[in-house]
Write an enzyme that holds these catalytic residues in place. Structure first.
Site, short mmCIF file in Angstrom:
data_model
loop_
_atom_site.label_atom_id
_atom_site.label_comp_id
_atom_site.label_asym_id
_atom_site.label_seq_id
_atom_site.Cartn_x
_atom_site.Cartn_y
_atom_site.Cartn_z
N CYS A 59 94.58 -22.20 54.60
CA CYS A 59 93.66 -22.87 55.52
C CYS A 59 92.86 -23.99 54.87
O CYS A 59 92.07 -24.67 55.54
CB CYS A 59 92.71 -21.85 56.14
SG CYS A 59 93.60 -20.55 57.02
N HIS A 112 83.26 -23.85 56.80
CA HIS A 112 84.57 -23.26 57.07
C HIS A 112 84.43 -22.24 58.20
O HIS A 112 85.23 -22.26 59.14
CB HIS A 112 85.12 -22.62 55.81
CG HIS A 112 86.50 -22.05 55.97
ND1 HIS A 112 87.59 -22.84 56.27
CD2 HIS A 112 86.97 -20.79 55.91
CE1 HIS A 112 88.67 -22.10 56.37
NE2 HIS A 112 88.32 -20.83 56.16
N GLU A 123 79.89 -17.75 52.61
CA GLU A 123 79.77 -19.20 52.53
C GLU A 123 78.32 -19.66 52.59
O GLU A 123 77.90 -20.53 51.81
CB GLU A 123 80.56 -19.87 53.66
CG GLU A 123 80.50 -21.38 53.62
CD GLU A 123 81.31 -22.06 54.71
OE1 GLU A 123 81.43 -23.29 54.66
OE2 GLU A 123 81.81 -21.34 55.61
N LYS A 183 84.60 -24.53 64.42
CA LYS A 183 85.67 -23.62 64.85
C LYS A 183 85.23 -22.80 66.06
O LYS A 183 86.07 -22.21 66.74
CB LYS A 183 86.09 -22.71 63.71
CG LYS A 183 86.88 -23.39 62.60
CD LYS A 183 87.35 -22.38 61.56
CE LYS A 183 88.12 -23.06 60.43
NZ LYS A 183 87.25 -23.84 59.54
N HIS A 186 90.63 -21.89 65.04
CA HIS A 186 90.99 -22.12 63.63
C HIS A 186 92.37 -22.74 63.56
O HIS A 186 93.37 -22.09 63.83
CB HIS A 186 90.95 -20.79 62.87
CG HIS A 186 91.06 -20.93 61.39
ND1 HIS A 186 91.31 -22.13 60.76
CD2 HIS A 186 90.95 -20.00 60.39
CE1 HIS A 186 91.36 -21.93 59.46
NE2 HIS A 186 91.14 -20.65 59.21
N PHE A 215 93.34 -18.37 52.39
CA PHE A 215 93.92 -17.17 51.80
C PHE A 215 94.53 -17.51 50.45
O PHE A 215 95.18 -18.54 50.29
CB PHE A 215 95.01 -16.61 52.72
CG PHE A 215 94.50 -15.78 53.88
CD1 PHE A 215 93.15 -15.64 54.14
CD2 PHE A 215 95.39 -15.14 54.72
CE1 PHE A 215 92.69 -14.88 55.20
CE2 PHE A 215 94.96 -14.37 55.80
CZ PHE A 215 93.60 -14.24 56.04
#
Length: 414
Positions: free
Chosen positions: A164, A304, A315, A336, A341, A402
């Site tokens: 991502c 994110h 985060e 998002k 996403h 990931f």
């Protein structure tokens, strides 16, 4: 000592769940609209998938591209081509020697529709019915290959894969190409087309998707105490990067400057972020250092923020660690919540949002946050846009993937 070449953004292009171009996407984001909706198919019933919704692109490729292009491109490549053509036109379709023009377009997963359709064809109809273009359609570099053909880019065509974080890392690599003197212009970004029953079922099995089937538009809720996972989306974002000297020489309109690129890896877990946020802190710190920016210069962060229990707060703690007390005046946006996403396309689209925010001095909202998590450590822009201050400002776009991939881009006013 040779000075570092300044890199600016001169073109923007996108196709997203909010709109078929940047203007409509940005307008919808400022209006706090959601692109998530119930899927009009029988996948959930046929395959026993517990998720019945997603954030599909708003404008279908067949409404934009020619039929021969549709037939020879995977949807992920189709999206990239649509966004590239808009970005290139937005930059003024610059005349440039192809040897000084590069392309970096990434995807987290690549041509999965082509891969899975090809396997079905082989099983059900045999090898003789396989399409000759199957491999060029499914390969992860298909999008950048077609983009390089479209614009005549010969300085290099690259497809970085970092889950991502792929779209943001592609932009960072494009910046590095210009700084290294390999190119004067680089078309960069990310794309993804994974709204297919297999990826949806796989993400659902990992318990990372929201299960709010009765409320798709309210399902992506970063920082809300009741968040239960992300909403899968699709689309592409492309930017035209250019050396400041080259842009000035041709009189190009400049949106903003990409001042710093920070990359790191967690080496912690295949899906979960380092709970201490060390890699995220390193990426943001490096990006700010490259940009020559101080914590007090940062007024906006496009997070994110996927809407997962652990990731969102890790985060914000990392942002607080990097910025200290200066985080108190930062306006945090989690877009998002509206787009879903986009996986490998997310970082690129969110870079466009960050560029637009700095250029227009307007931070987009975060929607669906009815009860902010008490552990949220940065002021959140909720429901309506917020004005950014005048003068020289900096913004951060964070993208994490990931595998422990971390990318931070620092955007400053031009």
């Amino acid at each position: 000592m040779t000075s570092v070449r300044e890199v600016v953004v001169t073109g923007l292009g996108a196709t997203t769940p909010l709109g078929g171009d940047v203007a409509s996407t940005w307008a919808a984001a400022l209006a706090g609209q959601s692109g998530a909706r119930t899927l009009e198919n029988d996948w959930a019933e046929r395959y026993e998938i517990p998720v019945t919704f997603a954030a599909q692109i708003k404008v279908k490729p067949e409404d934009v591209l020619a039929r021969p292009e549709i037939k020879r491109m995977d949807p992920s490549t189709q999206y990239a081509m649509i966004a590239t053509r808009e970005a290139w036109a937005d930059a003024g379709s610059p005349e440039i020697d192809g040897d000084r023009l590069g392309a970096v377009v990434s995807s987290g997963i690549g041509g999965i529709w082509t891969t899975l359709d090809g396997w079905d064809t082989l099983k059900e109809r045999g090898a003789r019915r396989m399409l000759p273009m199957t491999v060029p359609m499914l390969m992860p570099n298909s999008a950048v290959a077609y983009v390089s053909l479209e614009i005549g880019a010969r300085a290099g065509a690259h497809a970085l894969v970092s889950a991502c974080a792929s779209g943001a890392e592609a932009i960072g690599y494009g910046v590095d190409m210009i700084r290294a003197g390999r190119a004067d212009i680089v078309v960069a970004g990310g794309t993804e087309a994974t709204i297919h029953p297999m990826p949806i079922a796989a993400f659902a099995a990992s318990r990372t998707l929201s299960l709010r089937n009765d409320d798709p538009q309210g399902a992506s809720r970063p920082y809300d105490v009741d968040r239960d996972g992300f909403v899968i989306g699709e689309g592409a974002g492309i930017v035209v990067l250019e050396s400041a000297e080259h842009a000035a020489a041709r009189g190009a309109r400049v949106y903003a400057r990409i001042g710093g690129v920070g990359l790191s890896s967690d080496a912690y877990h295949i899906t979960s972020p380092d709970p201490e946020g060390r890699g995220q802190v390193a990426a943001m710190t490096r990006a700010l250092g490259e940009a020559g920016a101080q914590a007090r210069d940062v007024v906006h962060v496009n997070a994110h923020a996927t809407s997962t229990k652990v990731g969102d707060l890790t985060e914000t703690r990392s942002i607080r660690t990097v910025l200290g007390d200066d985080a108190d005046h930062v306006l945090l946006s989690a877009t998002k919540s509206m787009t879903g996403h986009l996986l490998g396309g997310a970082g690129a689209l969110e870079t466009i949002f960050t560029v637009k925010a700095v250029h227009e001095r307007l931070a987009p909202p975060t929607i669906n946050v009815a009860q902010p998590d008490p552990e949220l450590q940065v002021p959140l822009v909720r429901d309506v846009p917020a004005e950014l201050p005048a003068g020289d400002i900096a913004a951060i776009n964070n993208s994490f993937g990931f595998g422990g991939h971390n990318v931070a881009l620092v955007v400053t006013n031009a």
